[in-house]
Design an enzyme around this catalytic site. Structure first.
Site, mmCIF file in Angstrom:
data_model
loop_
_atom_site.group_PDB
_atom_site.id
_atom_site.type_symbol
_atom_site.label_atom_id
_atom_site.label_comp_id
_atom_site.label_asym_id
_atom_site.label_seq_id
_atom_site.Cartn_x
_atom_site.Cartn_y
_atom_site.Cartn_z
ATOM 1 N N PRO A 88 46.468 34.569 44.995
ATOM 2 C CA PRO A 88 46.263 33.410 45.886
ATOM 3 C C PRO A 88 47.520 33.083 46.683
ATOM 4 O O PRO A 88 47.489 32.371 47.671
ATOM 5 C CB PRO A 88 45.931 32.263 44.925
ATOM 6 N N GLU A 116 45.697 33.675 34.216
ATOM 7 C CA GLU A 116 46.381 32.741 35.130
ATOM 8 C C GLU A 116 47.313 33.500 36.064
ATOM 9 O O GLU A 116 48.151 32.906 36.735
ATOM 10 C CB GLU A 116 47.168 31.719 34.326
ATOM 11 N N ARG A 153 34.947 49.796 56.876
ATOM 12 C CA ARG A 153 34.113 49.614 58.078
ATOM 13 C C ARG A 153 34.847 50.053 59.342
ATOM 14 O O ARG A 153 34.238 50.393 60.345
ATOM 15 C CB ARG A 153 33.727 48.135 58.244
ATOM 16 N N ASP A 168 32.226 44.308 65.903
ATOM 17 C CA ASP A 168 32.343 43.290 64.857
ATOM 18 C C ASP A 168 33.127 42.099 65.391
ATOM 19 O O ASP A 168 34.134 42.261 66.070
ATOM 20 C CB ASP A 168 33.088 43.874 63.638
HETATM 21 C C1 LIG Z 1 47.983 33.471 40.583
HETATM 22 O O1 LIG Z 1 47.567 32.129 40.559
HETATM 23 C C2 LIG Z 1 46.425 31.888 39.875
HETATM 24 C C3 LIG Z 1 46.199 30.649 39.377
HETATM 25 C C4 LIG Z 1 45.053 30.397 38.680
HETATM 26 C C5 LIG Z 1 44.105 31.409 38.479
HETATM 27 C C6 LIG Z 1 44.321 32.665 39.010
HETATM 28 C C7 LIG Z 1 43.286 33.734 38.806
HETATM 29 N N1 LIG Z 1 43.750 35.042 39.219
HETATM 30 C C8 LIG Z 1 44.325 35.938 38.374
HETATM 31 C C9 LIG Z 1 44.645 37.083 39.090
HETATM 32 C C10 LIG Z 1 44.224 36.872 40.419
HETATM 33 C C11 LIG Z 1 44.269 37.647 41.589
HETATM 34 C C12 LIG Z 1 43.824 37.127 42.777
HETATM 35 C C13 LIG Z 1 43.318 35.830 42.827
HETATM 36 C C14 LIG Z 1 42.910 35.241 44.116
HETATM 37 C C15 LIG Z 1 43.101 35.764 45.367
HETATM 38 C C16 LIG Z 1 42.608 34.808 46.274
HETATM 39 N N2 LIG Z 1 42.592 34.880 47.661
HETATM 40 N N3 LIG Z 1 42.150 33.801 45.558
HETATM 41 N N4 LIG Z 1 42.333 34.051 44.236
HETATM 42 C C17 LIG Z 1 43.220 35.048 41.672
HETATM 43 C C18 LIG Z 1 43.681 35.575 40.479
HETATM 44 C C19 LIG Z 1 45.468 32.926 39.678
#
Ligand SMILES: COc1cccc(Cn2ccc3ccc(-c4cc(N)[nH]n4)cc32)c1
Length: 238
Positions: A88, A116, A153, A168
């Site tokens: 994220p 996490e 794609r 697209d």
């Molecule tokens: C790291 O920060 C986090 C905090 C709380 C939970 C999680 C869950 N989690 C674990 C590995 C992981 C890899 C990618 C993602 C992800 C990518 C996008 N765009 N949204 N979510 C989420 C992931 C991660």
């Protein structure tokens, strides 16, 4: 193009790639996808991949060792590959980045965490950290599939209809126009007359107006670098 995916849930990736555009591209040999279970790169009998976070806090963190062992295993063939960590916190994934990945990478490793998140030290072995959007998923697998699908794609021949990839939305800098197909009248909901006219010039103009209208309404942030003609149409809409 080759995708190698590191995950503790290989079945998520394996199930999705059999279908649709990806399935066809795999059958054509345009794309290869290899999935690796991180548990196969652990050194304990329980195949443990996570542990409690240093410093305390809720949840578990994925340990570096399985990622390190898997990455070293892949690198043993000394072939170039782009290593992408899904997270994220990563750089925002866009159509432009998909195009860049397709043009620049013969092989990509998509590294999927769970829990996490993963030990920060894994980032020392990756090239890019990528987010598919400002929301938190349960793991990296869906994000990896989004990247694979959108990059495939763009590979010439993958769609079987070159125009589709070029047409697209986002490639042109704004959203798509509305699409209709049979029946012409569904419970009184009619297809716009212009689409039945056979006048391709009129249809193209109508589609452009609708695309700009949709973009103005839902994604005004995309309305940059418009051509003078598109700007004229947009001004008519305002
Ligand atoms: C790291 O920060 C986090 C905090 C709380 C939970 C999680 C869950 N989690 C674990 C590995 C992981 C890899 C990618 C993602 C992800 C990518 C996008 N765009 N949204 N979510 C989420 C992931 C991660």
């Amino acid at each position: 193009m080759k995708f190698e995916v590191l995950t503790i849930f290989p079945e998520i990736i394996e199930c999705y790639i059999k279908h649709g555009v990806l399935g066809k591209a795999l059958n054509k040999g345009i794309v290869e996808v290899k999935v690796y279970n991180l548990r196969d790169f652990t050194s304990d009998k329980h195949k443990k991949v996570d542990d409690y976070p240093y410093g305390g806090g809720a949840g578990m963190v994925m340990q570096i060792e399985p990622f390190y062992n898997a990455i070293m295993h892949l690198k043993a063939d000394e072939k170039p590959r782009k290593l992408v960590l899904l997270s994220p916190q990563g750089r925002k994934f866009t159509q432009k980045l998909a195009q860049k990945f397709m043009e620049e990478s013969k092989a990509m490793v998509l590294i999927c965490g769970r829990y996490e998140g993963i030990d920060e030290r894994v980032k020392a072995f990756v090239d890019e950290e990528v987010s598919i959007g400002d929301y938190v998923l349960s793991g990296g697998e869906l994000a990896a599939l989004v990247i694979i699908d959108s990059v495939v794609r763009l590979i010439p021949g993958a769609l079987g209809d070159e125009l589709s990839a070029v047409e697209d939305s986002f490639m042109k800098g704004f959203l798509d126009y509305p699409h209709y197909t049979r029946p012409e009248d569904f419970k009184g909901m009619k297809v716009p007359e212009v689409l039945l006219s056979g006048d391709h010039k009129k249809i193209a103009l109508w589609r452009k107006r609708q695309a700009l209208k949709n973009t103005l309404k839902n994604r005004p942030d995309l309305l940059k670098n418009l051509s003078p003609e598109d700007m004229r149409i947009l001004k008519e809409l305002c």
